[in-house]
Write a protein that holds these residues in place. Structure first.
Motif, mmCIF file in Angstrom:
data_model
loop_
_atom_site.group_PDB
_atom_site.id
_atom_site.type_symbol
_atom_site.label_atom_id
_atom_site.label_comp_id
_atom_site.label_asym_id
_atom_site.label_seq_id
_atom_site.Cartn_x
_atom_site.Cartn_y
_atom_site.Cartn_z
ATOM 1 N N LEU A 87 0.953 -1.098 0.088
ATOM 2 C CA LEU A 87 -0.088 -0.074 -0.076
ATOM 3 C C LEU A 87 0.929 1.134 -0.043
ATOM 4 C CD1 LEU A 87 -3.197 0.558 2.016
ATOM 5 C CD2 LEU A 87 -1.526 2.205 2.281
ATOM 6 N N MET A 88 0.422 2.297 -0.647
ATOM 7 C CA MET A 88 1.293 3.405 -0.624
ATOM 8 C C MET A 88 0.398 4.632 0.232
ATOM 9 S SD MET A 88 2.813 3.923 -4.411
ATOM 10 C CE MET A 88 1.284 3.541 -5.524
ATOM 11 N N VAL A 89 1.229 5.467 0.756
ATOM 12 C CA VAL A 89 0.361 6.533 1.459
ATOM 13 C C VAL A 89 0.953 7.854 0.921
ATOM 14 C CG1 VAL A 89 -0.077 7.644 3.831
ATOM 15 C CG2 VAL A 89 0.074 5.061 3.749
ATOM 16 N N GLY A 90 0.197 8.831 0.586
ATOM 17 C CA GLY A 90 0.552 9.946 -0.002
ATOM 18 C C GLY A 90 0.102 11.175 0.946
ATOM 19 N N VAL A 91 1.125 12.098 1.458
ATOM 20 C CA VAL A 91 0.681 13.104 2.203
ATOM 21 C C VAL A 91 0.656 14.356 1.574
ATOM 22 C CG1 VAL A 91 1.261 14.296 4.495
ATOM 23 C CG2 VAL A 91 1.597 11.905 4.342
ATOM 24 N N ALA A 92 -0.178 14.880 1.305
ATOM 25 C CA ALA A 92 -0.778 16.292 0.441
ATOM 26 C C ALA A 92 -0.936 16.033 -0.970
ATOM 27 C CB ALA A 92 0.516 17.020 0.574
ATOM 28 N N THR A 93 -1.641 16.854 -1.478
ATOM 29 C CA THR A 93 -2.303 16.450 -3.090
ATOM 30 C C THR A 93 -1.287 15.865 -4.018
ATOM 31 O OG1 THR A 93 -3.872 17.918 -2.245
ATOM 32 C CG2 THR A 93 -3.793 17.437 -4.795
ATOM 33 N N PRO A 94 -0.343 16.796 -4.309
ATOM 34 C CA PRO A 94 0.826 16.284 -5.234
ATOM 35 C C PRO A 94 1.348 14.855 -5.243
ATOM 36 C CG PRO A 94 1.294 18.514 -4.425
ATOM 37 C CD PRO A 94 0.370 17.870 -3.572
ATOM 38 N N VAL A 95 1.453 14.318 -4.000
ATOM 39 C CA VAL A 95 1.822 13.030 -3.676
ATOM 40 C C VAL A 95 0.737 12.083 -4.205
ATOM 41 C CG1 VAL A 95 3.139 11.394 -2.135
ATOM 42 C CG2 VAL A 95 3.478 13.842 -1.939
ATOM 43 N N ALA A 96 -0.375 12.422 -3.475
ATOM 44 C CA ALA A 96 -1.616 11.510 -3.948
ATOM 45 C C ALA A 96 -1.928 11.436 -5.311
ATOM 46 C CB ALA A 96 -2.680 12.119 -3.073
ATOM 47 N N MET A 97 -1.743 12.388 -6.114
ATOM 48 C CA MET A 97 -2.005 12.460 -7.569
ATOM 49 C C MET A 97 -0.995 11.701 -8.120
ATOM 50 S SD MET A 97 -3.656 16.318 -7.820
ATOM 51 C CE MET A 97 -3.987 16.009 -9.804
ATOM 52 N N THR A 98 0.442 11.687 -7.857
ATOM 53 C CA THR A 98 1.378 10.936 -8.384
ATOM 54 C C THR A 98 1.217 9.343 -8.123
ATOM 55 O OG1 THR A 98 2.866 12.885 -8.161
ATOM 56 C CG2 THR A 98 3.791 10.773 -8.696
ATOM 57 N N MET A 99 0.819 9.166 -6.909
ATOM 58 C CA MET A 99 0.581 7.891 -6.593
ATOM 59 C C MET A 99 -0.677 7.201 -7.438
ATOM 60 S SD MET A 99 1.291 7.653 -2.535
ATOM 61 C CE MET A 99 2.986 7.628 -1.938
ATOM 62 N N GLN A 100 -1.725 8.020 -7.678
ATOM 63 C CA GLN A 100 -2.933 7.614 -8.197
ATOM 64 C C GLN A 100 -2.533 7.262 -9.757
ATOM 65 O OE1 GLN A 100 -5.725 10.684 -9.428
ATOM 66 N NE2 GLN A 100 -7.387 9.564 -9.040
ATOM 67 N N GLY A 101 -1.605 7.985 -10.221
ATOM 68 C CA GLY A 101 -1.373 7.565 -11.733
ATOM 69 C C GLY A 101 -0.690 6.326 -11.887
ATOM 70 N N MET A 102 0.004 5.765 -10.735
ATOM 71 C CA MET A 102 0.595 4.381 -11.057
ATOM 72 C C MET A 102 -0.138 3.331 -10.239
ATOM 73 S SD MET A 102 4.607 5.747 -10.465
ATOM 74 C CE MET A 102 5.279 7.033 -10.996
ATOM 75 N N ALA A 103 -1.254 3.807 -9.407
ATOM 76 C CA ALA A 103 -1.858 2.726 -8.660
ATOM 77 C C ALA A 103 -2.648 1.603 -9.351
ATOM 78 C CB ALA A 103 -2.712 3.329 -7.686
ATOM 79 N N GLU A 104 -3.425 2.240 -10.261
ATOM 80 C CA GLU A 104 -4.254 1.223 -11.118
ATOM 81 C C GLU A 104 -3.535 0.143 -11.723
ATOM 82 O OE1 GLU A 104 -7.426 1.034 -10.965
ATOM 83 O OE2 GLU A 104 -7.852 2.589 -9.963
ATOM 84 N N PRO A 133 -3.417 -0.167 -3.521
ATOM 85 C CA PRO A 133 -4.106 0.654 -2.988
ATOM 86 C C PRO A 133 -3.352 1.953 -2.533
ATOM 87 C CG PRO A 133 -3.910 -1.309 -1.412
ATOM 88 C CD PRO A 133 -3.259 -1.462 -2.673
ATOM 89 N N VAL A 134 -3.777 2.872 -2.638
ATOM 90 C CA VAL A 134 -3.540 4.283 -2.033
ATOM 91 C C VAL A 134 -4.450 5.090 -1.030
ATOM 92 C CG1 VAL A 134 -2.775 6.697 -2.786
ATOM 93 C CG2 VAL A 134 -2.202 4.809 -4.349
ATOM 94 N N VAL A 135 -3.936 5.578 0.179
ATOM 95 C CA VAL A 135 -4.372 6.178 0.910
ATOM 96 C C VAL A 135 -3.563 7.534 1.148
ATOM 97 C CG1 VAL A 135 -5.158 6.220 3.540
ATOM 98 C CG2 VAL A 135 -5.069 4.045 2.378
ATOM 99 N N PHE A 136 -4.641 8.687 0.830
ATOM 100 C CA PHE A 136 -3.986 9.911 1.201
ATOM 101 C C PHE A 136 -4.165 10.624 2.395
ATOM 102 C CE2 PHE A 136 -8.059 10.509 -1.372
ATOM 103 C CZ PHE A 136 -8.678 11.295 -0.533
ATOM 104 N N SER A 137 -3.457 11.669 2.496
ATOM 105 C CA SER A 137 -3.819 12.258 3.806
ATOM 106 C C SER A 137 -3.207 13.748 3.521
ATOM 107 C CB SER A 137 -2.833 11.863 4.789
ATOM 108 O OG SER A 137 -2.837 12.183 6.109
#
Length: 343
Positions: free
Chosen positions: A97-114, A119-123
């Motif tokens: 699982l990946m955890v992305g803290v702040a929007t830019p990290v979450a969006m980068t993870m989203q692009g590779m998650a599928e 799974p990605v959990v953002f914060s």
């Protein structure tokens, strides 16, 4: 026949031992390790507080459940190339699982998650729907869900008006490239203009640019400044707070870390609580098989005001008076003195 009975007895004993071992429950035994990639966008008081809370809480949850969360913690330091490499490494390392803290990290993870089926959990994402991270707050619809520090811009505007009922001009200080600022800045412009208050916008993408922007706002004659949960301005706060304080200008911002670093008032969520909640979402997905697609984005009480008492003194106001004045618009009013980071 005796040999057959003996064999049956041995087999039954073996089954009994397995049953006893399985009574501990599922995969939660001390030999189970979950690999978690935790990435922070940049070091600042709020985001660091979140990352620390996530790691501490995962350690505690692991001990309670006899499992290990092997957390690979990285910091992108606001560098897009570094961020991309960190997330690529997580994918290559096959993290659970990946955890992305702040929007830019979450969006980068989203692009590779599928593609990687991770799974990605953002914060601390202020606008999960607006940035396209989730289909809706209640039903994210993909492998991505998390916790949000969504800002109540209308209440902050009300605090500005309560602070100075005769205010005529307000400055908006932000980084135009920060997704977290897009929605609240648009809301602030609309609300302030509707109240007959002139709006002056200044932006910056580096500490030097933000410092110049702050100096410009002073020359513009603004009577207060508003900044949302903007990480670029947060990084610069320790460099600019005296510019505003010396000019008698109150800086209102979207997180308590701004107040810690010298803004007059930070308004928003408890980031330590948000970090702990993020850790529990991680554990729920990994230990209990919770589906991120149907796991609602978690929001929090975003009405906590934190006032810097050092700045109160510079502005010629008293904390107790401000607390009484703001009480009806806040779930709580706390005090803080200027420092680089939370204890």
């Amino acid at each position: 026949m005796k040999k057959l009975v003996a064999i049956l007895l041995v087999a039954m004993m073996a089954i009994g031992l397995v049953a006893c071992d399985n009574s501990k429950g599922g995969n939660t035994d001390s030999s189970t390790t979950y690999k978690v990639g935790l990435c922070n966008y940049v070091s600042d008081a709020s985001l660091d507080q979140i990352c620390n809370a996530i790691q501490d809480e995962l350690e505690a949850i692991g001990k309670e459940n006899n499992v290990t969360f092997d957390v690979d913690f990285q910091n992108a330091q606001a560098d897009a190339n570094v961020l991309s490499q960190i997330v690529t490494n997580y994918v290559n390392d096959n993290v659970d699982l990946m955890v992305g803290v702040a929007t830019p990290v979450a969006m980068t993870m989203q692009g590779m998650a599928e593609e990687a089926n991770i799974p990605v959990v953002f914060s601390a994402v202020s606008d999960p729907e607006g940035t396209g991270l989730v289909a809706s707050m209640d039903a994210p619809g993909s492998l991505v869900t998390g916790t949000s520090d969504m800002l109540d811009t209308a209440s902050i505007v009300e605090l500005i008006k309560l602070y100075n009922p005769d205010i005529k001009k307000v400055g908006l200080l932000y980084d135009a490239g920060q997704d977290a600022s897009t929605k609240p800045i648009a809301e602030a412009k609309e609300l302030l203009s509707a109240a007959g208050i002139e709006v002056v916008e200044r932006t910056g993408t580096t500490v030097d640019e933000v410092t110049i922007a702050a100096q410009s706002l002073v020359k513009d004659g603004v009577e207060a400044v508003f900044t949302p949960t903007d990480n670029t301005i947060m990084q610069a706060e320790l460099s600019i707070y005296e510019i505003f304080a010396d000019a008698g200008i109150a800086h209102f911002a979207g997180a308590d870390s701004f107040a810690l670093n010298g803004a007059f008032l930070g308004y928003g969520v408890n980031y330590e609580e948000l970090g702990r909640a993020t850790a529990h979402m991680v554990a729920d997905i990994l230990l209990n098989g919770k589906d991120p697609a149907t796991t609602a984005v978690q929001t929090f009480d975003n009405g906590i005001a934190t006032i810097n008492t050092d700045i109160c003194e510079k502005l010629g106001v008293k904390f107790d008076d401000m607390k009484a004045k703001f009480a009806d618009k806040c779930s709580d009013v706390l005090s803080v003195t200027t420092a680089e980071s939370f204890e």
